[in-house]
Design an enzyme around this catalytic site. Sequence first.
Site, PDB file in Angstrom:
ATOM      1  N   CYS A 185       7.680   5.881 -14.354  1.00  0.00           N
ATOM      2  CA  CYS A 185       6.789   6.693 -13.529  1.00  0.00           C
ATOM      3  C   CYS A 185       5.437   6.860 -14.209  1.00  0.00           C
ATOM      4  CB  CYS A 185       7.398   8.057 -13.242  1.00  0.00           C
ATOM      5  SG  CYS A 185       7.968   8.903 -14.714  1.00  0.00           S
ATOM      6  N   CYS A 186       4.435   7.128 -13.370  1.00  0.00           N
ATOM      7  CA  CYS A 186       3.101   7.466 -13.863  1.00  0.00           C
ATOM      8  C   CYS A 186       2.578   8.599 -12.991  1.00  0.00           C
ATOM      9  CB  CYS A 186       2.183   6.246 -13.853  1.00  0.00           C
ATOM     10  SG  CYS A 186       1.957   5.509 -12.221  1.00  0.00           S
ATOM     11  N   LYS A 187       1.325   8.584 -12.619  1.00  0.00           N
ATOM     12  CA  LYS A 187       0.769   9.664 -11.801  1.00  0.00           C
ATOM     13  C   LYS A 187       1.153   9.512 -10.332  1.00  0.00           C
ATOM     14  CE  LYS A 187      -3.663  11.792 -10.562  1.00  0.00           C
ATOM     15  NZ  LYS A 187      -5.133  11.766 -10.766  1.00  0.00           N
ATOM     16  N   ALA A 231       2.983   6.528  -9.201  1.00  0.00           N
ATOM     17  CA  ALA A 231       4.143   5.611  -9.142  1.00  0.00           C
ATOM     18  C   ALA A 231       3.850   4.338  -8.367  1.00  0.00           C
ATOM     19  CB  ALA A 231       5.359   6.319  -8.568  1.00  0.00           C
ATOM     20  N   THR A 284       2.837   2.126 -12.847  1.00  0.00           N
ATOM     21  CA  THR A 284       4.283   1.906 -12.711  1.00  0.00           C
ATOM     22  C   THR A 284       4.578   0.463 -12.293  1.00  0.00           C
ATOM     23  OG1 THR A 284       4.733   4.219 -12.176  1.00  0.00           O
ATOM     24  CG2 THR A 284       6.346   2.599 -11.434  1.00  0.00           C
TER      25      THR A 284
END
Length: 403
Positions: A320-322, A324, A328
Amino acid sequence: EEWDRVWTNVGKSLNCIIAMVDRLLEKENIPSVTKENESDPSLAERVAPPINGDWYEQLYPLTVTLKDCIGEVVTRARQSMSFVLLQELACSLPQCLMLTLRRDIVFSQALAGLVCGFIIKLHSSLHDQGFLQQLHTVGLIVQYEGLLSTYSEEIGMLEDMAVGISDLQKVTFKITEAKSDDLLPVITGRRGHYVVEIRFPGKMFELLPQEIKEGKPLHVYPVLFNIGINEQQTLAERFGDTSLQESINQENLELLKEYYKLFMEKMPPDCLPHFQEQNDLKGLLENLHQNIQAKKRKNVEIMWLAAMICRKLNGIRFTCCKSAKDRTSMSVTLEQCSILRDEHQLHKDFFIRALDCMRREGCRIENVLKNVKCRKYAFNMIQLMAFPKYYRPPEGTYGKVDT
């Protein structure tokens, strides 16, 4: 005024007891013990007041009164302290309620992902007896890969994520046989402990070990490793603070080591074929430890090692990131190509070609399209200059879009 009255009553009670003792001593004609003769034991014995009924009858009511007065002091002290604490709590109560709500929201999202991952892993491993034994004997390792930076608003996201994933330690799973066509998971419990009931159709349920069919709780061990890779992480490393990321990685490394130790203690050595390479797994853990201690900038090898260890331990992974969809996508496609190379003999000369292909076509770019109505990752050339080499998309797949 109330405090003065209470303490006055205590003082008067003490004075009454002292006065009564003096009167009783005079009545018995017993001299007082002075400093000159108090060292004489025989004299001390002679002047010691006899314990008779008269002393008891005279002093007992006074001591009861003194006890009641002191009890009133204690009661009023507790009431005053409670009042002060309630005043302080009234000021912080709205913030506490907001934090509780925030924590519940984060946890609900983390739990939803965990349940989906657990069900998918279980369905795909029903014929793997080694995994099923590991599941009810040791538990399931769940690794989260974070790509958030420790700068600006993303540091708050990372803090929320760390707490939400840690709260998943309170979750256990239980497998039951479905009595109808309703196979939706059922969640019970409270904040301190949750039980997720997974319903299986009869034929699938029969494939499970007896321990799982009898309802034995299945535990999960969530761990989080985070490495920021974007241009904001460059700012954090040069001008800001990366201590949050460092502490998260270090703490979760210890949790991963604890799970590995638990596995080695409870699982038979020949249970799973690929666990015969235990020295390799131990070496990977040591390598991960060294990389975390090195505190190297954007050390994405931490992510690669953690992912490899998780797969060798039969765990499930989340990336995940901010949003997705951009960072990601870069990480997920890189992992897919790494698996093709390491486990399916993808030649190294075709690695980059396969990586670019996965980023141009397929699931990840379709996910971007559904989010922003455009087949472009939300990167620009300047941002990508700060990205590690293998996390850069191919030409023509990125541009300025509203994310």
